[in-house]
Design an enzyme around this catalytic site. Structure first.
Site, PDB file in Angstrom:
ATOM      1  CG  HIS A  14      -1.824  -1.181   1.276  1.00  0.00           C
ATOM      2  ND1 HIS A  14      -3.107  -1.133   0.759  1.00  0.00           N
ATOM      3  CD2 HIS A  14      -1.645  -2.444   1.746  1.00  0.00           C
ATOM      4  CE1 HIS A  14      -3.682  -2.313   0.923  1.00  0.00           C
ATOM      5  NE2 HIS A  14      -2.818  -3.131   1.512  1.00  0.00           N
ATOM      6  CG  HIS A 191      -6.465  -6.832   0.713  1.00  0.00           C
ATOM      7  ND1 HIS A 191      -6.051  -6.319  -0.491  1.00  0.00           N
ATOM      8  CD2 HIS A 191      -5.602  -6.332   1.644  1.00  0.00           C
ATOM      9  CE1 HIS A 191      -4.992  -5.549  -0.308  1.00  0.00           C
ATOM     10  NE2 HIS A 191      -4.701  -5.535   0.991  1.00  0.00           N
ATOM     11  CD  GLU A 194      -4.811  -8.686   6.702  1.00  0.00           C
ATOM     12  OE1 GLU A 194      -3.836  -8.139   7.226  1.00  0.00           O
ATOM     13  OE2 GLU A 194      -5.598  -8.083   5.939  1.00  0.00           O
ATOM     14  CG  ASP A 273       0.206  -1.318   5.172  1.00  0.00           C
ATOM     15  OD1 ASP A 273      -0.123  -0.465   4.339  1.00  0.00           O
ATOM     16  OD2 ASP A 273      -0.501  -2.312   5.461  1.00  0.00           O
TER      17      ASP A 273
END
Length: 333
Positions: A14, A191, A194, A273
C-alpha cells in the site's frame, strides 16, 4: 539478510503505508501539521491493534497532498527497496483516498508514476500501480472508484483490486465494480483470508474472477480450498511480517507459508505496509530464510512466482526474468 544475488519482486504494498516516518515528519513540517500521537518514542509509528493501526495509517497518509508529494513518496519507497535487491514492485493506490485528500486523481496517479519513472532511471527498479476499492466505503463507492480507475489508465497502471475491512459486505456486492475494471483489460486481485477465515477467500473467488488474493493465508484452515487454489493457480500475496504484527498468527512457526507452498499453492512474499510493521522486502525474504527454512533456490523460486503473477506485460516480465537470472521455465518447473 538473504544473499544479495536473490532478486526480489513485490506484488502487495500500500503506497501510503510505505511512507517512511522521517518523510512523514518532513511533510508534516512542510504543511504545519500537528502529528502528535502518530509516533512512538523511538520514532516509529505508534499503534497497538488493527483499529489504532488504521488510525496511524490515515494520519501518515494525510500529510501527502500534491503531485510532488506523491512523486517523492513513490521514489523514496522504490529507491529503498532497490537497495535491498528488489527489481519490481506493484503498489496499491486509492481513488477514494485522492478524493478525501483533496487532490485530483490525475495528479495523485501522475505523481506516483513520475516518482516511479525517476526510481527506474536512477536505481533500475520497475514500478507498477494497482488502483483499488476501499471495501468499507461500500459497493456504490466501489463502482465510482472503478470508473475513475478505468478513465485514468496511465501506462504504469496494470491491475485493479480491493482492500479494506473484509468483515464488511459480501464480495458479490463488488462484482459490478470489478466487471468495469475487468472489461477495461485490468487483471484483478482482492484482499481476503486475513482478518476473516477461509470462507472469505472462497466467497471472493466464487464472486470475482481474481488471478490473485491479497494475503489469503487463512485458506490453510480449509483443505478443500487449498486444493482449489492450487488447481486453479490462484496466487497468494503473502505478507508474513504483517500477519505476525497484526496477530493473524501468534508467531512465524505458526505461519502457513510453507504448508501452502508444499500443497502446491503459488505463494509470494510482500511487505504490505512496511514501516508500520517494522519490515521491508529484505526482511520478508530473511524471514522466509530464517523462520521458514527456505534456501537460496527456494527464495529465487518465490521471486519467479511473483514475476509470473505480476500484472505487467510480457516484455517487462522477460526483462525481470533476465535481471533475476532466471531460466525461461524456472517458475514452471
Amino acid at each position: 539478510m538473504p544473499h544479495p544475488s536473490v532478486a526480489k519482486a513485490e506484488l502487495h504494498c500500500h503506497l501510503e503505508g510505505a511512507a517512511d516516518p522521517a518523510l512523514v515528519r518532513r511533510m508534516g513540517r512542510k504543511y504545519g501539521l500537528d502529528l502528535s500521537g502518530l509516533f512512538a518514542a523511538d520514532g516509529s509509528y505508534a499503534w497497538t491493534d488493527f483499529t489504532s493501526f488504521i488510525k496511524a495509517y490515515d494520519g501518515a497518509a494525510a500529510v501527502f497532498r500534491s503531485f510532488e508529494d506523491f512523486s517523492e513518496l513513490a521514489e523514496t519507497y522504490l529507491a529503498a527497496s532497490a537497495a535491498e535487491g528488489v527489481i519490481y514492485t506493484e503498489v496499491f493506490v486509492s481513488p477514494d483516498f485522492a478524493r478525501r485528500a483533496g487532490i485530483s486523481y490525475a495528479d495523485y496517479l501522475g505523481g506516483v508514476s513520475a516518482g516511479m519513472d525517476r526510481a527506474e532511471a536512477n536505481f533500475g527498479i520497475v514500478g507498477r500501480i494497482i488502483p483499488l476499492i476501499e471495501r468499507h466505503h461500500g459497493p456504490e463507492a466501489a463502482v465510482a472508484a472503478a470508473q475513475t480507475a478505468v478513465a485514468n489508465l496511465l501506462p504504469r497502471v496494470c491491475g485493479f483490486g480491493m482492500a479494506g475491512d473484509e468483515r464488511l459486505f459480501h464480495p458479490r456486492e463488488f462484482a459490478p465494480a470489478f466487471k468495469i475494471a475487468n472489461e477495461a483489460g485490468l487483471p484483478l486481485t482482492s484482499h481476503a483470508g486475513e482478518l476473516c477465515g477461509p470462507e472469505s477467500v472462497q466467497d471472493t473467488i466464487d464472486s470475482i474472477p481474481v488471478k490473485r488474493i491479497g494475503h489469503g493465508v487463512r485458506s490453510i484452515e480449509d483443505p478443500h480450498l487449498v486444493r482449489r487454489l492450487a488447481e486453479e493457480g490462484i496466487v497468494l500475496e503473502c505478507c508474513p511480517g504483517s500477519n505476525i504484527a497484526l496477530g493473524v498468527f501468534p508467531d512465524f512457526a505458526s505461519h502457513p507459508f510453507v504448508r501452502l507452498r508444499d500443497a502446491g499453492v503459488k505463494v509470494t512474499l510482500n511487505a504490505d505496509d512496511p514501516p508500520f510493521f517494522r519490515t521491508s522486502m529484505g526482511r520478508e525474504y530473511a524471514i522466509a530464510r530464517d523462520a521458514f527454512g527456505l534456501g537460496e533456490d527456494d527464495l529465487l523460486a518465490v521471486t519467479a512466482t511473483a514475476i509470473e503473477a505480476a500484472f505487467c506485460d510480457e516484455a517487462t516480465k522477460a526483462l525481470l526474468r533476465s535481471r533475476a537470472g532466471l531460466p525461461r521455465d524456472f517458475a514452471r518447473d
